[in-house]
Design a protein around this motif. Structure first.
Motif, PDB file in Angstrom:
ATOM      1  N   PHE A   1      -0.232   3.172   2.674  1.00 49.84           N
ATOM      2  CA  PHE A   1      -0.365   4.026   1.505  1.00 49.84           C
ATOM      3  C   PHE A   1      -1.478   5.038   1.776  1.00 49.84           C
ATOM      4  O   PHE A   1      -2.411   4.779   2.551  1.00 49.84           O
ATOM      5  CB  PHE A   1      -0.578   3.241   0.212  1.00 49.84           C
ATOM      6  CG  PHE A   1      -1.817   2.390   0.138  1.00 49.84           C
ATOM      7  CD1 PHE A   1      -1.890   1.159   0.785  1.00 49.84           C
ATOM      8  CD2 PHE A   1      -2.900   2.787  -0.639  1.00 49.84           C
ATOM      9  CE1 PHE A   1      -3.010   0.366   0.682  1.00 49.84           C
ATOM     10  CE2 PHE A   1      -4.029   1.998  -0.755  1.00 49.84           C
ATOM     11  CZ  PHE A   1      -4.090   0.779  -0.084  1.00 49.84           C
ATOM     12  N   THR A   2      -1.340   6.196   1.148  1.00 50.69           N
ATOM     13  CA  THR A   2      -2.148   7.345   1.507  1.00 50.69           C
ATOM     14  C   THR A   2      -2.839   7.943   0.286  1.00 50.69           C
ATOM     15  O   THR A   2      -2.254   8.023  -0.785  1.00 50.69           O
ATOM     16  CB  THR A   2      -1.264   8.424   2.167  1.00 50.69           C
ATOM     17  OG1 THR A   2      -0.704   7.875   3.368  1.00 50.69           O
ATOM     18  CG2 THR A   2      -2.079   9.655   2.529  1.00 50.69           C
ATOM     19  N   LEU A   3      -4.067   8.367   0.497  1.00 49.97           N
ATOM     20  CA  LEU A   3      -4.841   9.076  -0.518  1.00 49.97           C
ATOM     21  C   LEU A   3      -4.952  10.542  -0.138  1.00 49.97           C
ATOM     22  O   LEU A   3      -5.268  10.865   1.010  1.00 49.97           O
ATOM     23  CB  LEU A   3      -6.248   8.485  -0.613  1.00 49.97           C
ATOM     24  CG  LEU A   3      -7.268   9.272  -1.442  1.00 49.97           C
ATOM     25  CD1 LEU A   3      -6.958   9.147  -2.927  1.00 49.97           C
ATOM     26  CD2 LEU A   3      -8.698   8.818  -1.140  1.00 49.97           C
ATOM     27  N   GLN A   4      -4.700  11.407  -1.090  1.00 50.42           N
ATOM     28  CA  GLN A   4      -4.985  12.826  -0.919  1.00 50.42           C
ATOM     29  C   GLN A   4      -5.877  13.279  -2.067  1.00 50.42           C
ATOM     30  O   GLN A   4      -5.549  13.039  -3.236  1.00 50.42           O
ATOM     31  CB  GLN A   4      -3.702  13.644  -0.871  1.00 50.42           C
ATOM     32  CG  GLN A   4      -2.887  13.416   0.405  1.00 50.42           C
ATOM     33  CD  GLN A   4      -1.794  14.442   0.583  1.00 50.42           C
ATOM     34  OE1 GLN A   4      -1.029  14.686  -0.347  1.00 50.42           O
ATOM     35  NE2 GLN A   4      -1.724  15.038   1.759  1.00 50.42           N
ATOM     36  N   LEU A   5      -6.973  13.914  -1.710  1.00 48.74           N
ATOM     37  CA  LEU A   5      -7.919  14.436  -2.694  1.00 48.74           C
ATOM     38  C   LEU A   5      -8.102  15.923  -2.393  1.00 48.74           C
ATOM     39  O   LEU A   5      -8.601  16.281  -1.323  1.00 48.74           O
ATOM     40  CB  LEU A   5      -9.252  13.698  -2.603  1.00 48.74           C
ATOM     41  CG  LEU A   5     -10.326  14.083  -3.611  1.00 48.74           C
ATOM     42  CD1 LEU A   5      -9.902  13.697  -5.027  1.00 48.74           C
ATOM     43  CD2 LEU A   5     -11.661  13.429  -3.263  1.00 48.74           C
ATOM     44  N   SER A   6      -7.702  16.749  -3.313  1.00 49.30           N
ATOM     45  CA  SER A   6      -7.694  18.187  -3.068  1.00 49.30           C
ATOM     46  C   SER A   6      -8.992  18.852  -3.528  1.00 49.30           C
ATOM     47  O   SER A   6      -9.790  18.278  -4.268  1.00 49.30           O
ATOM     48  CB  SER A   6      -6.504  18.832  -3.784  1.00 49.30           C
ATOM     49  OG  SER A   6      -6.633  18.676  -5.186  1.00 49.30           O
ATOM     50  N   SER A   7      -9.196  20.062  -3.056  1.00 50.64           N
ATOM     51  CA  SER A   7     -10.332  20.912  -3.466  1.00 50.64           C
ATOM     52  C   SER A   7     -11.654  20.157  -3.375  1.00 50.64           C
ATOM     53  O   SER A   7     -12.439  20.130  -4.327  1.00 50.64           O
ATOM     54  CB  SER A   7     -10.105  21.412  -4.903  1.00 50.64           C
ATOM     55  OG  SER A   7      -8.880  22.099  -5.022  1.00 50.64           O
ATOM     56  N   VAL A   8     -11.899  19.554  -2.238  1.00 47.38           N
ATOM     57  CA  VAL A   8     -13.097  18.723  -2.100  1.00 47.38           C
ATOM     58  C   VAL A   8     -14.367  19.574  -2.075  1.00 47.38           C
ATOM     59  O   VAL A   8     -14.355  20.745  -1.674  1.00 47.38           O
ATOM     60  CB  VAL A   8     -13.033  17.830  -0.853  1.00 47.38           C
ATOM     61  CG1 VAL A   8     -11.868  16.845  -0.957  1.00 47.38           C
ATOM     62  CG2 VAL A   8     -12.940  18.658   0.427  1.00 47.38           C
ATOM     63  N   THR A   9     -15.442  18.955  -2.518  1.00 48.61           N
ATOM     64  CA  THR A   9     -16.771  19.540  -2.480  1.00 48.61           C
ATOM     65  C   THR A   9     -17.706  18.535  -1.810  1.00 48.61           C
ATOM     66  O   THR A   9     -17.328  17.382  -1.595  1.00 48.61           O
ATOM     67  CB  THR A   9     -17.290  19.857  -3.888  1.00 48.61           C
ATOM     68  OG1 THR A   9     -17.616  18.624  -4.560  1.00 48.61           O
ATOM     69  CG2 THR A   9     -16.257  20.621  -4.706  1.00 48.61           C
TER      70      THR A   9
ATOM     71  N   GLN B   1     -10.882  22.099   1.083  1.00 47.53           N
ATOM     72  CA  GLN B   1      -9.712  21.540   1.747  1.00 47.53           C
ATOM     73  C   GLN B   1      -9.272  20.237   1.076  1.00 47.53           C
ATOM     74  O   GLN B   1      -9.898  19.764   0.131  1.00 47.53           O
ATOM     75  CB  GLN B   1     -10.000  21.306   3.229  1.00 47.53           C
ATOM     76  CG  GLN B   1     -10.181  22.595   4.028  1.00 47.53           C
ATOM     77  CD  GLN B   1     -10.305  22.331   5.515  1.00 47.53           C
ATOM     78  OE1 GLN B   1     -10.604  21.222   5.962  1.00 47.53           O
ATOM     79  NE2 GLN B   1     -10.065  23.376   6.310  1.00 47.53           N
ATOM     80  N   THR B   2      -8.187  19.670   1.585  1.00 47.28           N
ATOM     81  CA  THR B   2      -7.667  18.405   1.066  1.00 47.28           C
ATOM     82  C   THR B   2      -8.016  17.268   2.012  1.00 47.28           C
ATOM     83  O   THR B   2      -7.728  17.337   3.204  1.00 47.28           O
ATOM     84  CB  THR B   2      -6.150  18.470   0.865  1.00 47.28           C
ATOM     85  OG1 THR B   2      -5.841  19.443  -0.143  1.00 47.28           O
ATOM     86  CG2 THR B   2      -5.590  17.119   0.435  1.00 47.28           C
ATOM     87  N   LEU B   3      -8.642  16.257   1.439  1.00 49.37           N
ATOM     88  CA  LEU B   3      -8.967  15.033   2.167  1.00 49.37           C
ATOM     89  C   LEU B   3      -7.733  14.143   2.174  1.00 49.37           C
ATOM     90  O   LEU B   3      -7.109  13.936   1.121  1.00 49.37           O
ATOM     91  CB  LEU B   3     -10.125  14.346   1.455  1.00 49.37           C
ATOM     92  CG  LEU B   3     -10.691  13.009   1.936  1.00 49.37           C
ATOM     93  CD1 LEU B   3     -12.090  12.840   1.327  1.00 49.37           C
ATOM     94  CD2 LEU B   3      -9.832  11.829   1.546  1.00 49.37           C
ATOM     95  N   SER B   4      -7.376  13.618   3.344  1.00 47.94           N
ATOM     96  CA  SER B   4      -6.218  12.745   3.446  1.00 47.94           C
ATOM     97  C   SER B   4      -6.578  11.511   4.260  1.00 47.94           C
ATOM     98  O   SER B   4      -7.013  11.622   5.405  1.00 47.94           O
ATOM     99  CB  SER B   4      -5.047  13.483   4.104  1.00 47.94           C
ATOM    100  OG  SER B   4      -3.900  12.669   4.142  1.00 47.94           O
ATOM    101  N   LEU B   5      -6.422  10.346   3.651  1.00 48.52           N
ATOM    102  CA  LEU B   5      -6.707   9.075   4.299  1.00 48.52           C
ATOM    103  C   LEU B   5      -5.496   8.157   4.180  1.00 48.52           C
ATOM    104  O   LEU B   5      -4.797   8.170   3.174  1.00 48.52           O
ATOM    105  CB  LEU B   5      -7.908   8.394   3.658  1.00 48.52           C
ATOM    106  CG  LEU B   5      -9.254   9.101   3.762  1.00 48.52           C
ATOM    107  CD1 LEU B   5     -10.292   8.363   2.933  1.00 48.52           C
ATOM    108  CD2 LEU B   5      -9.696   9.217   5.193  1.00 48.52           C
TER     109      LEU B   5
END
Length: 121
Positions: free
Chosen positions: A80-88, A16-20
């Motif tokens: 401001f926002t961080l999105q990190l996709s395809s998390v493991t 999934q994508t992490l969103s902070l």
């Protein structure tokens, strides 16, 4: 005094994508020559710089994370926002937002308190 506060889910499933989101108070993210950065610390490891968005909206990412990382901003909310996709599970870490840019923690003038994100099914 500029203050930063991270928010977002503490648990994310693999792939999934992490969103902070980082909410900034005490100063606008669009003024001055400033940089708004995301940094993380995996368990048992050192700080890892992830990327920043500048006061003008320019972004720059760590080469090792560039393909999965996106930093954006909402100037109306001063966030401001961080999105990190395809998390493991290797993306499990305490995530920080910070004001400034550099290679040393001392280069950053303000830090959020950090938020724990765990990647697990």
């Amino acid at each position: 005094q500029v203050q930063l506060q991270e928010s977002g889910p503490g648990l994310v499933k693999p792939s999934q994508t992490l969103s902070l989101t980082c909410t900034v108070s005490g100063g606008a993210i669009t003024t001055n020559v400033d940089y708004w950065t995301w940094i993380r610390r995996p368990p048992g490891k050192g700080l890892e710089w992830m990327g920043f968005i500048s006061y003008s909206g320019r972004t720059y990412y760590s080469p090792s994370l560039k393909s999965r990382t996106s930093i954006s901003r909402d100037t109306s909310k001063n966030q401001f926002t961080l999105q990190l996709s395809s998390v493991t599970p290797e993306d499990t870490a305490v995530y920080y937002c910070a004001r400034g840019s550099g290679s040393s923690p001392a280069d950053f003038r303000s830090w959020g308190q950090g938020t724990q994100v765990t990647v697990s099914s």
